[in-house]
Design an enzyme around this catalytic site. Structure first.
Site, mmCIF file in Angstrom:
data_model
loop_
_atom_site.group_PDB
_atom_site.id
_atom_site.type_symbol
_atom_site.label_atom_id
_atom_site.label_comp_id
_atom_site.label_asym_id
_atom_site.label_seq_id
_atom_site.Cartn_x
_atom_site.Cartn_y
_atom_site.Cartn_z
ATOM 1 N N ASN A 135 -2.276 0.101 6.800
ATOM 2 C CA ASN A 135 -1.747 -1.169 7.313
ATOM 3 C C ASN A 135 -0.822 -1.889 6.327
ATOM 4 O O ASN A 135 -0.672 -3.087 6.369
ATOM 5 C CB ASN A 135 -2.886 -2.064 7.808
ATOM 6 C CG ASN A 135 -3.820 -2.492 6.702
ATOM 7 O OD1 ASN A 135 -3.695 -2.042 5.583
ATOM 8 N ND2 ASN A 135 -4.753 -3.371 7.022
ATOM 9 N N GLU A 153 -9.650 -10.359 -7.643
ATOM 10 C CA GLU A 153 -8.647 -9.306 -7.423
ATOM 11 C C GLU A 153 -7.468 -9.451 -8.390
ATOM 12 O O GLU A 153 -6.962 -8.460 -8.905
ATOM 13 C CB GLU A 153 -8.186 -9.338 -5.963
ATOM 14 C CG GLU A 153 -9.305 -8.879 -5.018
ATOM 15 C CD GLU A 153 -8.953 -8.965 -3.540
ATOM 16 O OE1 GLU A 153 -9.801 -8.571 -2.729
ATOM 17 O OE2 GLU A 153 -7.841 -9.421 -3.192
ATOM 18 N N TYR A 201 -12.422 -1.800 -3.633
ATOM 19 C CA TYR A 201 -12.936 -1.965 -2.267
ATOM 20 C C TYR A 201 -14.466 -1.854 -2.208
ATOM 21 O O TYR A 201 -15.022 -1.475 -1.162
ATOM 22 C CB TYR A 201 -12.289 -0.925 -1.351
ATOM 23 C CG TYR A 201 -10.900 -1.337 -0.883
ATOM 24 C CD1 TYR A 201 -10.704 -2.519 -0.176
ATOM 25 C CD2 TYR A 201 -9.790 -0.536 -1.123
ATOM 26 C CE1 TYR A 201 -9.445 -2.902 0.270
ATOM 27 C CE2 TYR A 201 -8.519 -0.918 -0.685
ATOM 28 C CZ TYR A 201 -8.365 -2.102 0.011
ATOM 29 O OH TYR A 201 -7.119 -2.471 0.454
ATOM 30 N N HIS A 231 -2.113 -5.553 1.592
ATOM 31 C CA HIS A 231 -3.410 -6.225 1.408
ATOM 32 C C HIS A 231 -3.161 -7.650 0.928
ATOM 33 O O HIS A 231 -2.227 -7.887 0.159
ATOM 34 C CB HIS A 231 -4.241 -5.480 0.349
ATOM 35 C CG HIS A 231 -5.430 -6.257 -0.113
ATOM 36 N ND1 HIS A 231 -6.619 -6.255 0.564
ATOM 37 C CD2 HIS A 231 -5.592 -7.099 -1.165
ATOM 38 C CE1 HIS A 231 -7.476 -7.049 -0.053
ATOM 39 N NE2 HIS A 231 -6.877 -7.579 -1.114
ATOM 40 N N LYS A 250 0.819 -1.215 0.000
ATOM 41 C CA LYS A 250 0.000 0.000 0.000
ATOM 42 C C LYS A 250 0.859 1.275 0.000
ATOM 43 O O LYS A 250 2.074 1.220 0.259
ATOM 44 C CB LYS A 250 -0.943 -0.038 1.213
ATOM 45 C CG LYS A 250 -1.933 -1.214 1.143
ATOM 46 C CD LYS A 250 -2.942 -1.146 2.279
ATOM 47 C CE LYS A 250 -3.919 -2.313 2.180
ATOM 48 N NZ LYS A 250 -4.969 -2.230 3.227
ATOM 49 N N ARG A 295 -2.047 -14.419 4.746
ATOM 50 C CA ARG A 295 -2.725 -13.754 5.857
ATOM 51 C C ARG A 295 -1.962 -13.954 7.166
ATOM 52 O O ARG A 295 -1.916 -13.065 8.016
ATOM 53 C CB ARG A 295 -4.179 -14.186 5.933
ATOM 54 C CG ARG A 295 -4.935 -13.690 4.687
ATOM 55 C CD ARG A 295 -6.374 -14.073 4.640
ATOM 56 N NE ARG A 295 -7.192 -13.293 5.561
ATOM 57 C CZ ARG A 295 -7.610 -12.039 5.339
ATOM 58 N NH1 ARG A 295 -7.240 -11.401 4.240
ATOM 59 N NH2 ARG A 295 -8.358 -11.426 6.206
ATOM 60 N N ARG A 303 2.648 -6.569 9.177
ATOM 61 C CA ARG A 303 1.941 -5.393 9.712
ATOM 62 C C ARG A 303 2.505 -4.958 11.062
ATOM 63 O O ARG A 303 2.589 -3.761 11.345
ATOM 64 C CB ARG A 303 0.444 -5.688 9.790
ATOM 65 C CG ARG A 303 -0.193 -5.630 8.394
ATOM 66 C CD ARG A 303 -1.610 -6.085 8.419
ATOM 67 N NE ARG A 303 -2.306 -5.832 7.168
ATOM 68 C CZ ARG A 303 -3.375 -6.519 6.774
ATOM 69 N NH1 ARG A 303 -3.863 -7.474 7.533
ATOM 70 N NH2 ARG A 303 -3.955 -6.242 5.624
ATOM 71 N N THR A 322 -5.346 -7.291 10.760
ATOM 72 C CA THR A 322 -5.652 -6.033 10.051
ATOM 73 C C THR A 322 -5.161 -4.826 10.849
ATOM 74 O O THR A 322 -4.566 -3.898 10.294
ATOM 75 C CB THR A 322 -7.185 -5.911 9.827
ATOM 76 O OG1 THR A 322 -7.630 -7.075 9.138
ATOM 77 C CG2 THR A 322 -7.536 -4.671 9.024
HETATM 78 P P1 CMP Z 1 -7.390 -4.628 3.609
HETATM 79 O O1 CMP Z 1 -6.894 -5.967 4.001
HETATM 80 O O2 CMP Z 1 -6.817 -4.048 2.353
HETATM 81 O O3 CMP Z 1 -8.999 -4.627 3.494
HETATM 82 C C1 CMP Z 1 -9.803 -3.506 3.715
HETATM 83 C C2 CMP Z 1 -9.041 -2.334 4.249
HETATM 84 O O4 CMP Z 1 -9.825 -1.366 4.900
HETATM 85 C C3 CMP Z 1 -8.084 -2.827 5.342
HETATM 86 O O5 CMP Z 1 -7.067 -3.595 4.793
HETATM 87 C C4 CMP Z 1 -7.692 -1.499 5.955
HETATM 88 O O6 CMP Z 1 -6.764 -0.764 5.152
HETATM 89 C C5 CMP Z 1 -9.031 -0.773 5.917
HETATM 90 N N1 CMP Z 1 -9.783 -0.920 7.181
HETATM 91 C C6 CMP Z 1 -10.332 -2.042 7.693
HETATM 92 N N2 CMP Z 1 -10.946 -1.803 8.854
HETATM 93 C C7 CMP Z 1 -10.805 -0.488 9.092
HETATM 94 C C8 CMP Z 1 -11.240 0.386 10.134
HETATM 95 N N3 CMP Z 1 -11.945 -0.061 11.164
HETATM 96 N N4 CMP Z 1 -10.892 1.678 10.031
HETATM 97 C C9 CMP Z 1 -10.188 2.153 8.979
HETATM 98 N N5 CMP Z 1 -9.749 1.365 7.954
HETATM 99 C C10 CMP Z 1 -10.055 0.076 8.009
#
Ligand code: CMP
Length: 140
Positions: free
Chosen positions: A114, A128, A51, A117, A11, A87, A104, A93
């Site tokens: 984070n 994807e 998304y 992805h 990212k 994962r 992470r 996350t």
């Molecule tokens: P990703 O695995 O790319 O999938 C969805 C993304 O949304 C996640 O990583 C984060 O970058 C973002 N995300 C998920 N939960 C939250 C949250 N509670 N607040 C802000 N961003 C979030």
């Protein structure tokens, strides 16, 4: 289990802070083969499309702003149990909940920023991968 493909994004936060190479090295060390890799920058429409499942969430506008703020690196990765393994090596996350040694935990700033992805299921991995790569790209 046989070889499986998954999709990953380094990212904008991690590209900006110069951790793309560290993340790729950790993925290779974890046994992932890089099938395809490209640096790109998402438009607002592309980020909203990628998304789309999160469009009703409160964090959606902020997530789209973040994902379009700078270049990203998209990757097609392959190994045994690739989706689950990616994962594991990414970690939770929210980096505050991520285990020591995960990507992470090492490089992410927050639950939103984070750093990486990874697809969450075989069906999403294929969708994807197809969002960014052609059949020719994936034949390596
Ligand atoms: P990703 O695995 O790319 O999938 C969805 C993304 O949304 C996640 O990583 C984060 O970058 C973002 N995300 C998920 N939960 C939250 C949250 N509670 N607040 C802000 N961003 C979030």
């Amino acid at each position: 289990m046989s070889q499986q493909r998954t999709f990953s994004i380094i990212k904008p936060d991690a590209v900006k802070t110069g951790h793309a190479g560290d993340i790729i090295a950790l993925l290779e060390k974890a046994g992932f083969k890089i099938l395809a890799l490209r640096m790109t920058r998402l438009t607002e429409k592309q980020a909203q499309g990628f998304y789309a499942v999160h469009r009703e969430k409160g964090f959606f506008p902020s997530l789209v702003r973040f994902m379009t703020e700078g270049p990203i690196i998209v990757m097609a990765l392959e190994r045994e149990s690739a989706i689950q393994k990616l994962r594991e090596v990414m970690g939770a996350t929210n980096p505050a909940n991520a285990a020591e040694g995960t990507i992470r935990k090492s490089f992410a700033e927050s639950i939103e920023r984070n750093c990486i992805h990874g697809s969450d299921a075989p069906e999403t991995a294929e969708v994807e991968l197809r969002y960014f790569f052609s059949t020719l790209d994936l034949q390596n």
